[in-house]
Write an enzyme that holds these catalytic residues in place. Structure first.
Site, mmCIF file in Angstrom:
data_model
loop_
_atom_site.group_PDB
_atom_site.id
_atom_site.type_symbol
_atom_site.label_atom_id
_atom_site.label_comp_id
_atom_site.label_asym_id
_atom_site.label_seq_id
_atom_site.Cartn_x
_atom_site.Cartn_y
_atom_site.Cartn_z
ATOM 1 N N GLY A 91 39.635 32.398 -32.749
ATOM 2 C CA GLY A 91 39.699 31.628 -31.471
ATOM 3 C C GLY A 91 39.664 32.607 -30.106
ATOM 4 C CD1 TRP A 93 34.426 35.919 -29.151
ATOM 5 C CD2 TRP A 93 32.487 34.755 -28.821
ATOM 6 N NE1 TRP A 93 33.876 36.659 -29.349
ATOM 7 C CE2 TRP A 93 32.262 36.055 -29.160
ATOM 8 C CE3 TRP A 93 31.388 34.116 -28.764
ATOM 9 C CZ2 TRP A 93 31.023 36.553 -29.252
ATOM 10 C CZ3 TRP A 93 29.976 34.430 -28.913
ATOM 11 C CH2 TRP A 93 30.230 36.051 -28.947
ATOM 12 C CG ASP A 119 35.795 28.465 -38.259
ATOM 13 O OD1 ASP A 119 35.094 29.488 -37.669
ATOM 14 O OD2 ASP A 119 36.234 28.688 -39.487
ATOM 15 C CG ASP A 135 28.498 23.422 -43.559
ATOM 16 O OD1 ASP A 135 28.004 24.100 -42.846
ATOM 17 O OD2 ASP A 135 28.393 23.446 -44.756
ATOM 18 C CG ASP A 159 31.850 37.223 -32.704
ATOM 19 O OD1 ASP A 159 30.692 38.124 -32.851
ATOM 20 O OD2 ASP A 159 32.860 37.634 -32.848
ATOM 21 C CE LYS A 199 29.274 39.299 -35.545
ATOM 22 N NZ LYS A 199 30.572 39.520 -35.701
#
Length: 259
Positions: A91, A93, A119, A135, A159, A199
């Site tokens: 959490g 970000w 998530d 998902d 990320d 990322k």
């Protein structure tokens, strides 16, 4: 309450007069059953100034400073922004985004933003964040996200990293696959002009991803923020100026690399 003096993370405040600077590096003793790799990881964590700073400032992990540093340069987390954070656990970000987009409405006279955190696992509540277990690769994930958000997003950020296999090439391919999937969702939920941040790992297998991003955004930039460990191959792609989904080859966007 503080004394008003700004302290540098990891700095000592003891009396060193006449004794020289002490070595304050934390060393972990070898314990029965602890692998050397675990010992080295723990030592790195204990001596990482970003880890120390995160604990002091209330962030859930050092990764919070990566998005903070990226946003300092690109300024996409603005009051009123509608943000989707994919793979948001734990959490950090989201924590950075909340005050910047004014998710709690505390900045009077500024537009109030919204942030949806997604998530696979349950995430502890964060004030100002709407959290969902999902998902994001499910077929209808984009529709669910837009329904929760009440429309299109201004920012999709990620990320995420796949579980490490220990093989650099395999890990690179896995994270590129995750980033490509995140980009596909971004193409479906972003408002024109929106931003995508994710990322990736340096490794040379991201040509298809770059081509997709350049077709769909006016500018694509790579950045390795200072908070990213120097011995890590991770970097972040920041794609701005979403054009609307363009699956067919078209006009290329501008691509840059930044430090």
């Amino acid at each position: 309450m503080t004394d008003g003096k700004k302290k540098t993370p990891g700095a000592s405040s003891g009396n060193t007069s006449g004794r020289g600077q002490r070595d304050l590096k934390v060393r972990v003793k070898t314990a029965k059953g602890r692998k050397l790799s675990s010992k080295l990881w723990l030592e790195r964590q204990l001596n990482d100034p970003y880890v120390v700073r995160a604990k002091r400032e209330g962030y859930r992990g050092r990764a919070a400073y990566k998005i903070l540093e990226i946003d300092e340069r690109f300024r996409f987390l603005v009051p009123g922004a509608r943000v989707v954070d994919l793979g948001c656990a734990p959490g950090g970000w989201c924590q950075v985004a909340v005050p910047r987009i004014n998710a709690l409405g505390e900045k009077k006279g500024k537009a109030q933003g919204r942030i949806i955190g997604v998530d696979l696992q349950e995430v502890d509540a964060i004030a100002g964040v709407e959290l969902h277990q999902l998902d994001f690769m499910e077929d209808d994930a984009d529709e669910k996200v837009k329904a929760w958000l009440g429309g299109q997003a201004d920012v999709v950020m990620s990320d995420m990293a796949a579980a490490s296999s220990g093989h650099r090439g395999t890990d690179h391919l896995r994270i590129i696959a995750l980033c490509e999937a995140a980009a596909q969702l971004a193409f479906d939920v972003l408002e024109p002009g929106g931003t995508f941040v994710a990322k990736v790992l340096a490794g040379g297998a991201e040509n298809d991803l770059q081509a997709q991003l350049k077709r769909n955004f006016t500018k694509v930039v790579h950045m390795k923020p200072p908070a990213s460990r120097q011995d890590s191959s991770e970097k972040f792609v920041i794609a701005t100026g979403f054009r609307g989904r363009r699956d067919a080859a078209g006009e290329d966007g501008e691509e840059q690399d930044e430090g």
